[in-house]
Design a protein around this motif. Structure first.
Motif, short mmCIF file in Angstrom:
data_model
loop_
_atom_site.label_atom_id
_atom_site.label_comp_id
_atom_site.label_asym_id
_atom_site.label_seq_id
_atom_site.Cartn_x
_atom_site.Cartn_y
_atom_site.Cartn_z
N GLY A 119 -6.30 6.04 -11.67
CA GLY A 119 -5.08 6.06 -10.88
C GLY A 119 -4.08 5.04 -11.40
O GLY A 119 -4.31 4.35 -12.39
N CYS A 120 -2.97 4.98 -10.70
CA CYS A 120 -1.88 4.06 -11.05
C CYS A 120 -1.38 3.42 -9.77
O CYS A 120 -1.18 4.11 -8.76
CB CYS A 120 -0.77 4.84 -11.74
N CYS A 121 -1.18 2.11 -9.79
CA CYS A 121 -0.75 1.36 -8.61
C CYS A 121 0.36 0.39 -9.00
O CYS A 121 0.39 -0.10 -10.13
CB CYS A 121 -1.91 0.54 -8.04
N PRO A 122 1.24 0.08 -8.04
CA PRO A 122 2.23 -0.98 -8.31
C PRO A 122 1.53 -2.33 -8.37
O PRO A 122 0.51 -2.54 -7.72
CB PRO A 122 3.18 -0.91 -7.11
N ARG A 123 2.07 -3.22 -9.18
CA ARG A 123 1.51 -4.57 -9.28
C ARG A 123 1.96 -5.41 -8.10
O ARG A 123 3.04 -5.20 -7.54
CB ARG A 123 1.96 -5.23 -10.58
N ALA A 124 1.14 -6.38 -7.75
CA ALA A 124 1.51 -7.33 -6.70
C ALA A 124 2.79 -8.04 -7.13
O ALA A 124 2.95 -8.39 -8.29
CB ALA A 124 0.39 -8.34 -6.49
N GLY A 125 3.69 -8.23 -6.23
CA GLY A 125 4.96 -8.87 -6.56
C GLY A 125 6.05 -7.88 -6.90
O GLY A 125 7.20 -8.25 -7.07
N GLY A 126 5.69 -6.61 -7.05
CA GLY A 126 6.69 -5.57 -7.23
C GLY A 126 7.20 -5.34 -8.64
O GLY A 126 8.07 -4.51 -8.84
N ILE A 127 6.70 -6.06 -9.63
CA ILE A 127 7.18 -5.85 -11.00
C ILE A 127 6.09 -5.14 -11.78
O ILE A 127 5.02 -5.69 -12.02
CB ILE A 127 7.53 -7.18 -11.70
N GLY A 128 6.34 -3.90 -12.15
CA GLY A 128 5.42 -3.17 -13.00
C GLY A 128 4.35 -2.41 -12.25
O GLY A 128 4.42 -2.19 -11.04
N LYS A 129 3.35 -2.00 -13.02
CA LYS A 129 2.27 -1.19 -12.50
C LYS A 129 1.00 -1.53 -13.25
O LYS A 129 1.02 -2.25 -14.24
CB LYS A 129 2.58 0.29 -12.72
N PHE A 130 -0.10 -1.00 -12.75
CA PHE A 130 -1.33 -1.03 -13.54
C PHE A 130 -2.02 0.32 -13.40
O PHE A 130 -1.96 0.96 -12.38
CB PHE A 130 -2.25 -2.20 -13.18
N ILE A 131 -2.60 0.72 -14.50
CA ILE A 131 -3.38 1.95 -14.53
C ILE A 131 -4.83 1.52 -14.60
O ILE A 131 -5.19 0.62 -15.37
CB ILE A 131 -3.01 2.83 -15.74
N TRP A 132 -5.64 2.13 -13.78
CA TRP A 132 -7.05 1.75 -13.72
C TRP A 132 -7.91 2.99 -13.93
O TRP A 132 -7.47 4.12 -13.69
CB TRP A 132 -7.38 1.09 -12.39
N CYS A 133 -9.12 2.75 -14.38
CA CYS A 133 -10.11 3.83 -14.45
C CYS A 133 -11.49 3.23 -14.22
O CYS A 133 -11.72 2.05 -14.47
CB CYS A 133 -10.04 4.59 -15.76
N HIS A 134 -12.37 4.07 -13.69
CA HIS A 134 -13.76 3.70 -13.49
C HIS A 134 -14.61 4.53 -14.43
O HIS A 134 -14.44 5.75 -14.51
CB HIS A 134 -14.20 3.98 -12.06
N ILE A 135 -15.51 3.87 -15.10
CA ILE A 135 -16.46 4.55 -15.97
C ILE A 135 -17.84 4.28 -15.40
O ILE A 135 -18.20 3.12 -15.16
CB ILE A 135 -16.36 4.03 -17.42
N SER A 136 -18.57 5.34 -15.15
CA SER A 136 -19.89 5.19 -14.54
C SER A 136 -20.97 5.64 -15.51
O SER A 136 -20.69 6.26 -16.53
CB SER A 136 -19.97 5.97 -13.23
N ALA A 137 -22.19 5.32 -15.13
CA ALA A 137 -23.34 5.67 -15.97
C ALA A 137 -23.52 7.18 -15.99
O ALA A 137 -23.38 7.85 -14.97
CB ALA A 137 -24.59 5.02 -15.40
N PRO A 138 -23.84 7.73 -17.17
CA PRO A 138 -24.24 9.13 -17.19
C PRO A 138 -25.49 9.30 -16.35
O PRO A 138 -26.24 8.33 -16.14
CB PRO A 138 -24.53 9.40 -18.66
N ALA A 139 -25.73 10.48 -15.85
CA ALA A 139 -26.86 10.72 -14.96
C ALA A 139 -28.18 10.23 -15.57
O ALA A 139 -28.99 9.62 -14.89
CB ALA A 139 -26.94 12.21 -14.61
N GLU A 140 -28.40 10.45 -16.86
CA GLU A 140 -29.65 10.04 -17.49
C GLU A 140 -29.76 8.53 -17.63
O GLU A 140 -30.85 7.97 -17.61
CB GLU A 140 -29.86 10.72 -18.85
N ALA A 141 -28.63 7.81 -17.74
CA ALA A 141 -28.67 6.34 -17.85
C ALA A 141 -28.89 5.70 -16.50
O ALA A 141 -29.46 4.62 -16.42
CB ALA A 141 -27.38 5.83 -18.49
N ALA A 142 -28.40 6.33 -15.44
CA ALA A 142 -28.52 5.76 -14.10
C ALA A 142 -29.92 5.93 -13.54
O ALA A 142 -30.32 5.21 -12.63
CB ALA A 142 -27.49 6.39 -13.17
N ALA A 143 -30.69 6.87 -14.06
CA ALA A 143 -32.04 7.15 -13.51
C ALA A 143 -33.03 6.10 -13.92
O ALA A 143 -32.90 5.33 -14.77
CB ALA A 143 -32.49 8.51 -13.99
#
Length: 143
Positions: A119-143
């Motif tokens: 997703g994308c969110c405004p930065r604290a203080g109102g100047i700019g933005k940040f784009i974030w992503c979550h990367i999770s374990a593949p099913a076989e790595a999480a087991a």
């Protein structure tokens, strides 16, 4: 007296210049961050790819005054890696439709397809933005 080992940090942040070489520097930062943690190697390759794309977008597309920096942040919680890329441009990015002959324009598509969430969110203080992503374990790595 036994030596105590302090736990690896679960968060990391640093500032980088808006320069084409910053994607490589960001990948190195992520590599060093993840190397301090056991059993998260599976996050590295996807993390490096998506981080590179987000940093490249901030470098190439953010409309900011000369000399503004970008910030990268990482967070690790169990089997989830959070990546953030901050810039001083408030305009949100948009997924583009590309043809097979286009040589660029697929960065956010890769993020959308490979990240567990993003997703994308405004930065604290109102100047700019940040784009974030979550990367999770593949099913076989999480087991």
């Amino acid at each position: 007296m036994p030596e105590t080992v302090s736990p690896a940090p679960t968060e990391h942040a640093c500032w980088l210049p808006r320069h084409r070489k910053s994607a490589g520097a960001a990948r190195q930062e992520l590599h060093h961050f993840l190397a301090r943690h056991q059993g998260v190697e599976y996050l590295l390759y996807t993390g490096e790819l998506l981080l590179s794309e987000l940093v490249a977008n901030a470098v190439q597309h953010a409309r900011t005054p000369q000399g503004r920096l970008i910030q990268i942040r990482f967070g690790l919680s169990e089997n989830l890696l959070r990546i953030e890329v901050h810039d001083a441009d408030s305009e949100k990015p948009a997924l583009r439709t590309t043809s097979t002959s286009d040589e660029s324009g697929r960065g956010l598509f890769l993020v959308k397809e490979l990240a567990a969430q993003w997703g994308c969110c405004p930065r604290a203080g109102g100047i700019g933005k940040f784009i974030w992503c979550h990367i999770s374990a593949p099913a076989e790595a999480a087991a």
